[in-house]
Design a protein around this motif. Structure first.
Motif, PDB file in Angstrom:
ATOM      1  N   MET A  99       0.848  -1.193   0.000  1.00 18.49           N
ATOM      2  CA  MET A  99       0.000   0.000   0.000  1.00 18.49           C
ATOM      3  C   MET A  99       0.884   1.243   0.000  1.00 18.49           C
ATOM      4  SD  MET A  99      -3.130  -0.938   2.590  1.00 18.49           S
ATOM      5  CE  MET A  99      -4.396  -2.132   2.108  1.00 18.49           C
ATOM      6  N   ILE A 100       0.542   2.189  -0.870  1.00 20.64           N
ATOM      7  CA  ILE A 100       1.283   3.444  -0.991  1.00 20.64           C
ATOM      8  C   ILE A 100       0.297   4.590  -0.821  1.00 20.64           C
ATOM      9  CG2 ILE A 100       2.605   4.916  -2.553  1.00 20.64           C
ATOM     10  CD1 ILE A 100       3.721   2.431  -3.848  1.00 20.64           C
ATOM     11  N   ASP A 101       0.597   5.517   0.065  1.00 20.49           N
ATOM     12  CA  ASP A 101      -0.341   6.605   0.330  1.00 20.49           C
ATOM     13  C   ASP A 101      -0.251   7.703  -0.728  1.00 20.49           C
ATOM     14  OD1 ASP A 101       1.816   8.228   0.989  1.00 20.49           O
ATOM     15  OD2 ASP A 101       1.214   8.547   3.064  1.00 20.49           O
ATOM     16  N   ASP A 102      -0.900   8.828  -0.458  1.00 17.61           N
ATOM     17  CA  ASP A 102      -1.038   9.915  -1.430  1.00 17.61           C
ATOM     18  C   ASP A 102       0.098  10.931  -1.385  1.00 17.61           C
ATOM     19  OD1 ASP A 102      -1.726  10.730   1.149  1.00 17.61           O
ATOM     20  OD2 ASP A 102      -3.014  12.325   0.411  1.00 17.61           O
ATOM     21  N   THR A 104       3.776  12.883  -1.778  1.00 17.52           N
ATOM     22  CA  THR A 104       4.808  12.963  -2.818  1.00 17.52           C
ATOM     23  C   THR A 104       6.037  12.167  -2.400  1.00 17.52           C
ATOM     24  OG1 THR A 104       5.620  15.061  -1.884  1.00 17.52           O
ATOM     25  CG2 THR A 104       4.029  15.201  -3.679  1.00 17.52           C
ATOM     26  N   THR A 105       6.218  11.946  -1.107  1.00 18.70           N
ATOM     27  CA  THR A 105       7.320  11.105  -0.625  1.00 18.70           C
ATOM     28  C   THR A 105       7.117   9.665  -1.076  1.00 18.70           C
ATOM     29  OG1 THR A 105       7.505  12.546   1.302  1.00 18.70           O
ATOM     30  CG2 THR A 105       8.628  10.424   1.409  1.00 18.70           C
ATOM     31  N   ALA A 106       5.902   9.149  -0.902  1.00 18.03           N
ATOM     32  CA  ALA A 106       5.607   7.790  -1.349  1.00 18.03           C
ATOM     33  C   ALA A 106       5.543   7.697  -2.871  1.00 18.03           C
ATOM     34  CB  ALA A 106       4.290   7.309  -0.740  1.00 18.03           C
ATOM     35  N   LEU A 107       5.216   8.804  -3.535  1.00 16.96           N
ATOM     36  CA  LEU A 107       5.208   8.811  -5.000  1.00 16.96           C
ATOM     37  C   LEU A 107       6.596   8.500  -5.544  1.00 16.96           C
ATOM     38  CD1 LEU A 107       3.830   9.347  -7.729  1.00 16.96           C
ATOM     39  CD2 LEU A 107       4.363  11.768  -7.411  1.00 16.96           C
ATOM     40  N   ALA A 108       7.625   9.000  -4.879  1.00 20.59           N
ATOM     41  CA  ALA A 108       8.996   8.691  -5.300  1.00 20.59           C
ATOM     42  C   ALA A 108       9.252   7.187  -5.239  1.00 20.59           C
ATOM     43  CB  ALA A 108       9.998   9.442  -4.430  1.00 20.59           C
ATOM     44  N   LEU A 109       8.654   6.521  -4.242  1.00 16.19           N
ATOM     45  CA  LEU A 109       8.784   5.063  -4.142  1.00 16.19           C
ATOM     46  C   LEU A 109       8.090   4.393  -5.321  1.00 16.19           C
ATOM     47  CD1 LEU A 109       9.387   2.362  -2.782  1.00 16.19           C
ATOM     48  CD2 LEU A 109       7.398   2.742  -1.306  1.00 16.19           C
ATOM     49  N   ALA A 110       6.917   4.865  -5.694  1.00 21.77           N
ATOM     50  CA  ALA A 110       6.195   4.296  -6.835  1.00 21.77           C
ATOM     51  C   ALA A 110       7.042   4.384  -8.101  1.00 21.77           C
ATOM     52  CB  ALA A 110       4.870   5.024  -7.034  1.00 21.77           C
ATOM     53  N   GLU A 111       7.763   5.490  -8.251  1.00 19.67           N
ATOM     54  CA  GLU A 111       8.608   5.673  -9.429  1.00 19.67           C
ATOM     55  C   GLU A 111       9.848   4.785  -9.392  1.00 19.67           C
ATOM     56  OE1 GLU A 111       9.148   9.846  -8.936  1.00 19.67           O
ATOM     57  OE2 GLU A 111       7.463  10.368 -10.242  1.00 19.67           O
ATOM     58  N   ASP A 112      10.229   4.319  -8.186  1.00 18.74           N
ATOM     59  CA  ASP A 112      11.474   3.556  -8.014  1.00 18.74           C
ATOM     60  C   ASP A 112      11.266   2.045  -8.037  1.00 18.74           C
ATOM     61  OD1 ASP A 112      14.398   4.135  -7.360  1.00 18.74           O
ATOM     62  OD2 ASP A 112      13.920   2.652  -5.809  1.00 18.74           O
ATOM     63  N   THR A 123      -3.268   1.771  -3.886  1.00 16.97           N
ATOM     64  CA  THR A 123      -3.029   3.183  -3.597  1.00 16.97           C
ATOM     65  C   THR A 123      -4.293   4.009  -3.739  1.00 16.97           C
ATOM     66  OG1 THR A 123      -1.596   5.069  -4.109  1.00 16.97           O
ATOM     67  CG2 THR A 123      -2.369   3.765  -5.970  1.00 16.97           C
ATOM     68  N   ASN A 124      -4.335   5.132  -3.040  1.00 16.87           N
ATOM     69  CA  ASN A 124      -5.390   6.142  -3.243  1.00 16.87           C
ATOM     70  C   ASN A 124      -4.826   7.360  -3.964  1.00 16.87           C
ATOM     71  OD1 ASN A 124      -3.865   7.068  -0.992  1.00 16.87           O
ATOM     72  ND2 ASN A 124      -5.609   8.296  -0.280  1.00 16.87           N
ATOM     73  N   SER A 125      -3.620   7.237  -4.483  1.00 10.87           N
ATOM     74  CA  SER A 125      -2.932   8.336  -5.158  1.00 10.87           C
ATOM     75  C   SER A 125      -3.130   8.267  -6.664  1.00 10.87           C
ATOM     76  CB  SER A 125      -1.438   8.298  -4.841  1.00 10.87           C
ATOM     77  OG  SER A 125      -0.713   9.175  -5.684  1.00 10.87           O
ATOM     78  N   ALA A 126      -3.764   9.295  -7.232  1.00 14.31           N
ATOM     79  CA  ALA A 126      -3.924   9.345  -8.685  1.00 14.31           C
ATOM     80  C   ALA A 126      -2.573   9.489  -9.367  1.00 14.31           C
ATOM     81  CB  ALA A 126      -4.842  10.505  -9.057  1.00 14.31           C
ATOM     82  N   LEU A 151      -4.772  17.584  -3.912  1.00 18.01           N
ATOM     83  CA  LEU A 151      -3.923  16.567  -3.294  1.00 18.01           C
ATOM     84  C   LEU A 151      -3.641  15.389  -4.228  1.00 18.01           C
ATOM     85  CD1 LEU A 151      -5.579  16.485   0.258  1.00 18.01           C
ATOM     86  CD2 LEU A 151      -3.638  17.852  -0.527  1.00 18.01           C
ATOM     87  N   GLN A 152      -4.295  15.371  -5.398  1.00 19.40           N
ATOM     88  CA  GLN A 152      -4.090  14.304  -6.382  1.00 19.40           C
ATOM     89  C   GLN A 152      -4.376  12.929  -5.785  1.00 19.40           C
ATOM     90  OE1 GLN A 152      -2.251  14.853  -9.909  1.00 19.40           O
ATOM     91  NE2 GLN A 152      -3.698  16.468  -9.438  1.00 19.40           N
ATOM     92  N   GLY A 153      -5.468  12.846  -4.995  1.00 18.59           N
ATOM     93  CA  GLY A 153      -5.778  11.582  -4.356  1.00 18.59           C
ATOM     94  C   GLY A 153      -7.265  11.374  -4.157  1.00 18.59           C
ATOM     95  N   PHE A 154      -7.634  10.156  -3.722  1.00 21.29           N
ATOM     96  CA  PHE A 154      -9.016   9.771  -3.465  1.00 21.29           C
ATOM     97  C   PHE A 154      -9.212   9.565  -1.963  1.00 21.29           C
ATOM     98  CE2 PHE A 154      -8.137   8.623  -7.807  1.00 21.29           C
ATOM     99  CZ  PHE A 154      -9.305   8.932  -8.488  1.00 21.29           C
ATOM    100  N   TYR A 155     -10.355  10.027  -1.459  1.00 26.18           N
ATOM    101  CA  TYR A 155     -10.601  10.011  -0.008  1.00 26.18           C
ATOM    102  C   TYR A 155     -12.069   9.695   0.272  1.00 26.18           C
ATOM    103  CZ  TYR A 155      -6.255  12.529  -0.576  1.00 26.18           C
ATOM    104  OH  TYR A 155      -4.989  12.876  -0.979  1.00 26.18           O
TER     105      TYR A 155
END
Length: 254
Positions: A99-102, A104-112, A123-126, A151-155
């Motif tokens: 699970m990856i949250d919304d 930008t710190t976790a977004l870097a993980l998604a890219e890696d 994820t809830n992050s668009a 926030l580029q996310g779903f809630y």
């Protein structure tokens, strides 16, 4: 040719995101409109959560009640976020459910994440969804819910219920603020989504950049002791390091 109101407001957002804070008079001069017009534009953009209006200026920087614009947050502490992504990515094994949250710190993980690894991402992050979709070895689950463009996310209820019905090996989350040994965030709906991820994961990993220790936010999110692993990007001042160790908090500087 004069800008349309929407073009002018986009130009305001672009300037604020790049600079962090822009004076109202400077915006009026650069865009060739009156101070009153800029005032009205800022009121509208603030109501949409895209920036924060201060006395004589507009800012993208966070406050107790205002979470910074996603695009602004993407541009700050980029090296620190990459370091966290590398460290966190090493924890993900083939076949893991993550699970990856919304944030930008976790977004870097998604890219890696290694595109060759068979992994399931929830994820809830668009923004994370956009980065990850189409990868052949990846199963991608988007929670759904009420979309927040700032926030580029779903809630909301749909997001929280979806997370509550799923289980993961890892949850990677971040927070807006660290005060003592407690975490805070400006938005209570964001807090509930992060808490739902934490409740559904076997291992909870917290990702923090140094700026989180100098920021305040309204809503209590969690305590540091609730996490199985805490990764903090360097450099972190010696006083904060000493205070965390004195409080018995185990963490890794990356």
């Amino acid at each position: 040719m004069a800008m349309t109101p929407e073009e002018r407001r986009k130009a305001i957002i672009d300037r604020v995101v790049v600079a962090g804070t822009v004076q109202l008079d400077a915006l009026a001069e650069q865009l060739g409109v009156s101070r009153m017009t800029i005032h009205r534009d800022l009121d509208l953009l603030e109501s949409r959560g895209l920036l924060r209006k201060q006395r004589g200026a507009a800012t993208a920087e966070s406050s107790l009640l205002f979470e910074s614009n996603f695009h602004y947050r993407q541009q700050i502490e980029t090296e620190e976020k990459r370091a966290l992504a590398r460290a966190a990515g090493g924890l993900i094994l083939p076949g893991s459910v993550v699970m990856i949250d919304d944030s930008t710190t976790a977004l870097a993980l998604a890219e890696d994440i290694d595109p060759g690894e068979p992994v399931t991402i929830i994820t809830n992050s668009a923004a994370a969804f956009d980065r990850l979709r189409g990868r052949p070895n990846l199963q991608l689950i988007l929670t759904g819910g009420v979309y927040n463009d700032t926030l580029q996310g779903f809630y909301g209820l749909v997001c929280e219920q979806a997370l509550g019905k799923l289980r993961a090996d890892h949850a990677f989350v971040s927070a807006s603020s660290v005060v003592g040994t407690a975490l805070f965030h400006q938005d209570q709906e964001v807090v509930r989504a992060k808490r739902a991820m934490m409740a559904s994961a076997k291992c909870r990993t917290l990702l923090l950049t140094p700026s989180k220790f100098g920021t305040l936010a309204l809503n209590h999110m969690a305590d540091l002791a609730e996490f199985d692993r805490i990764l903090i990007a360097k450099p972190l001042d010696e006083g904060t390091v000493a205070a965390l160790r004195q409080a018995g908090i185990s963490f890794e500087l990356v």
